[in-house]
Design an enzyme around this catalytic site. Structure first.
Site, PDB file in Angstrom:
ATOM      1  N   CYS A  32       0.846  -1.195   0.000  1.00 34.21           N
ATOM      2  CA  CYS A  32       0.000   0.000   0.000  1.00 34.21           C
ATOM      3  C   CYS A  32       0.885   1.250   0.000  1.00 34.21           C
ATOM      4  O   CYS A  32       1.868   1.313   0.737  1.00 34.21           O
ATOM      5  CB  CYS A  32      -0.905   0.000   1.224  1.00 34.21           C
ATOM      6  SG  CYS A  32      -2.054   1.396   1.277  1.00 34.21           S
ATOM      7  N   CYS A  62      -0.210  -2.366  -5.362  1.00 39.39           N
ATOM      8  CA  CYS A  62      -0.475  -0.941  -5.582  1.00 39.39           C
ATOM      9  C   CYS A  62       0.798  -0.120  -5.785  1.00 39.39           C
ATOM     10  O   CYS A  62       0.826   0.776  -6.623  1.00 39.39           O
ATOM     11  CB  CYS A  62      -1.291  -0.377  -4.433  1.00 39.39           C
ATOM     12  SG  CYS A  62      -2.902  -1.187  -4.276  1.00 39.39           S
ATOM     13  N   HIS A  84      -7.297  -5.664   4.986  1.00 36.17           N
ATOM     14  CA  HIS A  84      -6.562  -5.137   6.128  1.00 36.17           C
ATOM     15  C   HIS A  84      -5.691  -6.230   6.731  1.00 36.17           C
ATOM     16  O   HIS A  84      -5.918  -7.423   6.527  1.00 36.17           O
ATOM     17  CB  HIS A  84      -7.534  -4.585   7.165  1.00 36.17           C
ATOM     18  CG  HIS A  84      -8.189  -3.315   6.724  1.00 36.17           C
ATOM     19  ND1 HIS A  84      -8.971  -2.557   7.552  1.00 36.17           N
ATOM     20  CD2 HIS A  84      -8.163  -2.650   5.539  1.00 36.17           C
ATOM     21  CE1 HIS A  84      -9.403  -1.489   6.898  1.00 36.17           C
ATOM     22  NE2 HIS A  84      -8.930  -1.534   5.672  1.00 36.17           N
ATOM     23  N   GLU A  86      -5.437  -7.302   9.740  1.00 34.06           N
ATOM     24  CA  GLU A  86      -6.200  -8.190  10.623  1.00 34.06           C
ATOM     25  C   GLU A  86      -6.954  -9.229   9.798  1.00 34.06           C
ATOM     26  O   GLU A  86      -6.995 -10.409  10.151  1.00 34.06           O
ATOM     27  CB  GLU A  86      -7.211  -7.400  11.465  1.00 34.06           C
ATOM     28  CG  GLU A  86      -6.626  -6.289  12.287  1.00 34.06           C
ATOM     29  CD  GLU A  86      -6.687  -4.933  11.594  1.00 34.06           C
ATOM     30  OE1 GLU A  86      -6.959  -3.936  12.277  1.00 34.06           O
ATOM     31  OE2 GLU A  86      -6.461  -4.860  10.363  1.00 34.06           O
ATOM     32  N   CYS A 112     -10.419  -1.117  12.389  1.00 34.43           N
ATOM     33  CA  CYS A 112     -11.574  -0.363  11.911  1.00 34.43           C
ATOM     34  C   CYS A 112     -12.832  -1.126  12.341  1.00 34.43           C
ATOM     35  O   CYS A 112     -12.737  -2.254  12.852  1.00 34.43           O
ATOM     36  CB  CYS A 112     -11.521  -0.199  10.386  1.00 34.43           C
ATOM     37  SG  CYS A 112     -11.781  -1.745   9.477  1.00 34.43           S
ATOM     38  N   CYS A 115     -13.181  -4.630  10.617  1.00 28.13           N
ATOM     39  CA  CYS A 115     -12.257  -5.620  11.192  1.00 28.13           C
ATOM     40  C   CYS A 115     -12.684  -5.999  12.604  1.00 28.13           C
ATOM     41  O   CYS A 115     -12.542  -7.152  13.014  1.00 28.13           O
ATOM     42  CB  CYS A 115     -10.825  -5.101  11.175  1.00 28.13           C
ATOM     43  SG  CYS A 115     -10.090  -5.106   9.522  1.00 28.13           S
TER      44      CYS A 115
END
Length: 158
Positions: A32, A62, A84, A86, A112, A115
């Site tokens: 990322c 990415c 993510h 997690e 988040c 998650c």
């Protein structure tokens, strides 16, 4: 032990230190371009899975495909491709038949809300995080942390 000598025990890192350091190291593997996050899933002081944020296997990296901008954003302003850290740790453990119920998840960023739902549903009993997702995203509260605490998951800031 002679006076003035330090005990070997005092030099040993705690498991929390070991797992958070590993999560931090794993975050450097992320492709990322906006955020690098790592996670380590443990149970009974043993590592059962690891993860870092990034696109699903077989799609795009990415940082290679869009090095300046990263992937497209979804309707909430998040990466449209990324899983993510997690999620990757939980999915890998489940895919390989590991029993994660009762485990502890170490993350470099607090979970988040999505998650957090996955963590609760997986039966993970403790989350230890390094940095705040809310601070990173400019939000008022860490919804994921609040959610987990509300439903009895122990959450500790590292």
């Amino acid at each position: 032990m002679a006076l003035g000598e330090e005990s070997n025990l005092s030099k040993k890192p705690s498991f929390d230190d070991i797992y958070m350091n590993l999560a931090t190291d794993l975050s450097a593997r992320s492709h990322c371009v906006r955020a690098q996050v790592g996670a380590v899933l443990t149970k009974n002081t043993r590592i059962i899975s690891i993860g870092y944020n990034g696109p699903p296997s077989g799609t795009h990296n990415c940082d290679e495909e869009w090095p300046e901008t990263g992937c497209d954003r979804d309707s909430r302003g998040s990466c449209s491709l990324a899983l993510h850290a997690e999620e990757n740790a939980i999915l890998f453990a489940t895919k390989n038949g590991s029993k994660i119920e009762g485990g502890t998840l170490y993350c470099t960023l607090s979970p988040c809300i999505a998650c957090a739902r996955l963590i609760l549903s997986s039966g993970i009993k403790m989350v230890v995080y390094k940095d705040s997702y809310a601070e990173y995203k400019g939000l008022e509260a860490d919804e994921g942390v609040d959610f987990l605490k509300r439903f009895g998951v122990q959450v500790n800031k590292y």
